[in-house]
Design an enzyme around this catalytic site. Structure first.
Site, PDB file in Angstrom:
ATOM      1  N   ASN A  24      16.599   5.283  27.970  1.00 47.87           N
ATOM      2  CA  ASN A  24      15.568   4.859  28.918  1.00 47.87           C
ATOM      3  C   ASN A  24      14.223   4.589  28.253  1.00 47.87           C
ATOM      4  O   ASN A  24      13.413   3.805  28.756  1.00 47.87           O
ATOM      5  CB  ASN A  24      15.383   5.909  30.018  1.00 47.87           C
ATOM      6  CG  ASN A  24      14.903   7.239  29.482  1.00 47.87           C
ATOM      7  OD1 ASN A  24      15.620   7.911  28.749  1.00 47.87           O
ATOM      8  ND2 ASN A  24      13.692   7.638  29.839  1.00 47.87           N
ATOM      9  N   SER A  30      -1.025   7.018  24.528  1.00 51.91           N
ATOM     10  CA  SER A  30      -0.772   8.445  24.310  1.00 51.91           C
ATOM     11  C   SER A  30       0.445   8.958  25.062  1.00 51.91           C
ATOM     12  O   SER A  30       0.887  10.080  24.825  1.00 51.91           O
ATOM     13  CB  SER A  30      -2.003   9.272  24.706  1.00 51.91           C
ATOM     14  OG  SER A  30      -2.317   9.086  26.075  1.00 51.91           O
ATOM     15  N   GLY A  31       0.999   8.156  25.968  1.00 54.93           N
ATOM     16  CA  GLY A  31       2.181   8.570  26.716  1.00 54.93           C
ATOM     17  C   GLY A  31       3.461   8.339  25.940  1.00 54.93           C
ATOM     18  O   GLY A  31       3.454   7.833  24.815  1.00 54.93           O
ATOM     19  N   PHE A  32       4.581   8.694  26.553  1.00 52.49           N
ATOM     20  CA  PHE A  32       5.867   8.537  25.882  1.00 52.49           C
ATOM     21  C   PHE A  32       6.170   7.074  25.567  1.00 52.49           C
ATOM     22  O   PHE A  32       6.578   6.744  24.452  1.00 52.49           O
ATOM     23  CB  PHE A  32       6.995   9.117  26.743  1.00 52.49           C
ATOM     24  CG  PHE A  32       7.058  10.619  26.759  1.00 52.49           C
ATOM     25  CD1 PHE A  32       6.534  11.374  25.725  1.00 52.49           C
ATOM     26  CD2 PHE A  32       7.666  11.289  27.812  1.00 52.49           C
ATOM     27  CE1 PHE A  32       6.604  12.761  25.729  1.00 52.49           C
ATOM     28  CE2 PHE A  32       7.746  12.670  27.834  1.00 52.49           C
ATOM     29  CZ  PHE A  32       7.216  13.405  26.796  1.00 52.49           C
ATOM     30  N   THR A  33       6.006   6.188  26.557  1.00 55.70           N
ATOM     31  CA  THR A  33       6.334   4.784  26.302  1.00 55.70           C
ATOM     32  C   THR A  33       5.355   4.167  25.315  1.00 55.70           C
ATOM     33  O   THR A  33       5.751   3.377  24.453  1.00 55.70           O
ATOM     34  CB  THR A  33       6.356   3.971  27.603  1.00 55.70           C
ATOM     35  OG1 THR A  33       5.084   4.064  28.264  1.00 55.70           O
ATOM     36  CG2 THR A  33       7.439   4.454  28.535  1.00 55.70           C
ATOM     37  N   CYS A  89      13.905   1.114  33.769  1.00 51.25           N
ATOM     38  CA  CYS A  89      15.052   1.715  33.076  1.00 51.25           C
ATOM     39  C   CYS A  89      16.290   1.809  33.965  1.00 51.25           C
ATOM     40  O   CYS A  89      17.381   1.399  33.561  1.00 51.25           O
ATOM     41  CB  CYS A  89      14.677   3.082  32.512  1.00 51.25           C
ATOM     42  SG  CYS A  89      13.953   4.226  33.701  1.00 51.25           S
TER      43      CYS A  89
END
Length: 346
Positions: free
Chosen positions: A310, A12-15, A147
């Site tokens: 990133n 559910s996170g960005f990555t 990153c």
């Protein structure tokens, strides 16, 4: 039907969302599970609106399915705590956190809060494919590079490969990063009113990625990170002072020798137009890294530039690239697409 199955833990996170996006169009990997403690049973598209067409719901991380590869998109400390369950569920675990990037326990004591599975550190393979792709095939644990470290290493690597630097020279690394580096949870400093318009030093010294850079270049660096007003991107400007005279021809030779056969590296050094040097905006949304340089003969200085997204080359894209190699898939599979241009304000 794709040949390999994949699960994304912490999806559910960005990555996690970025890994899902990449795998949704991957020719050889199919996502069979995406986990989230907070959004169990909700559709993936309800959290990641760009993935509304994906027929998948979040499930509990306590009920991992058997897959070929598991992408752990979790905060620092989670993977080392649950690595046994991850390995029971998958032949290959690709960890996008810092849990297995460093080689020895004492480094985690110095830079983090220790490590509770130090016996696994020498079994994990660091993943920056341009640096060590030969170590990735068949790896059980793959530690995807960070990153900021990726941006710095990509820029500096040719200088070591070409013997322009030997390890004792002064190296100053200045990285400027976008707000997505803070993750979906973010914080006060990542909110739009606080982030908009800033060039904010947030780690003048002691950034944890400094350890990663030093480990894989074999020398010390002076590292500073700034938060800037963009959503995606990491831009590294590295100032180095070689002991011996260096020409532009030497630099061109070193960079070409290091990267001429690399599918995701572009050499951008001077020329004409607006984008004369590497810039995150030019690679946004892609797995490409741009690298370049300029020579300052008056001050006996070489300035090296590196730009990545990133979220991609610095995270999800690099993880998928590493997984491709680990599984024996064509390494560019699912990643051969250009970035977005133009890209608007964050």
């Amino acid at each position: 039907m794709s040949g390999y199955t994949a699960s994304v833990v912490g999806a559910s996170g960005f990555t996690g969302g970025e890994v899902l996006r990449l795998l949704s169009g991957h020719p050889e990997m199919a996502v069979t599970q995406a986990t989230s403690r907070s959004y169990e049973n909700k559709t993936v598209g309800s959290i990641h609106p760009n993935l509304r067409g994906m027929d998948l719901r979040f499930s509990s991380p306590e009920e991992l399915e058997s897959v070929d590869v598991l992408f752990a998109c979790t905060p620092h400390g989670v993977s080392m705590e649950h690595i046994d369950a991850f390995q029971d569920a998958a032949d290959t675990v690709v960890d996008l956190s810092a849990d297995f990037r460093l080689d020895i326990e004492s480094q985690y004591d110095e830079w983090y809060d220790g490590h509770n599975r130090p016996e696994l550190l020498d079994k994990a393979e660091y993943a920056l494919p341009e640096l060590n792709r030969e170590n990735l095939p068949g790896a059980d644990i793959v530690a995807s590079g960070g990153c900021n470290a990726t941006a710095a290493i990509m820029g500096l690597k040719p200088l070591f490969d070409g013997d322009i630097l030997g390890g004792g020279e002064q190296i100053v690394v200045d990285v400027k990063v976008g707000s997505s580096e803070g993750g979906a949870g973010g914080g006060e400093a990542s909110s739009h009113p606080e982030r908009s318009g800033v060039v904010r030093p947030y780690a003048p010294t002691g950034h944890r990625h400094e350890a990663e850079i030093e480990q894989f270049l074999g020398t010390g660096v002076s590292f500073t990170a700034h938060a800037v007003d963009m959503t995606r991107g990491a831009s590294a400007t590295c100032h180095v002072y070689p002991e011996e005279p260096v020409s532009k021809g030497d630099l061109w030779s070193a960079f070409r020798e290091s990267y001429e056969d690399e599918p995701f590296v572009r050499l951008v050094a001077g020329g004409s137009g607006v984008y004369r040097y590497p810039e995150p905006k030019a690679v946004a949304g892609s797995n490409y890294a741009e690298v370049g340089f300029e020579l300052d003969p008056t001050n006996k200085r070489v300035v090296v530039f590196s730009a990545i997204d990133n979220m991609m080359k610095g995270s999800a894209g690099q993880a998928v690239h590493a997984a491709n190699i680990a599984l024996g898939i064509e390494e560019t599979a699912g990643l051969e697409f250009a970035g977005l241009h133009p890209v608007g304000a964050p």
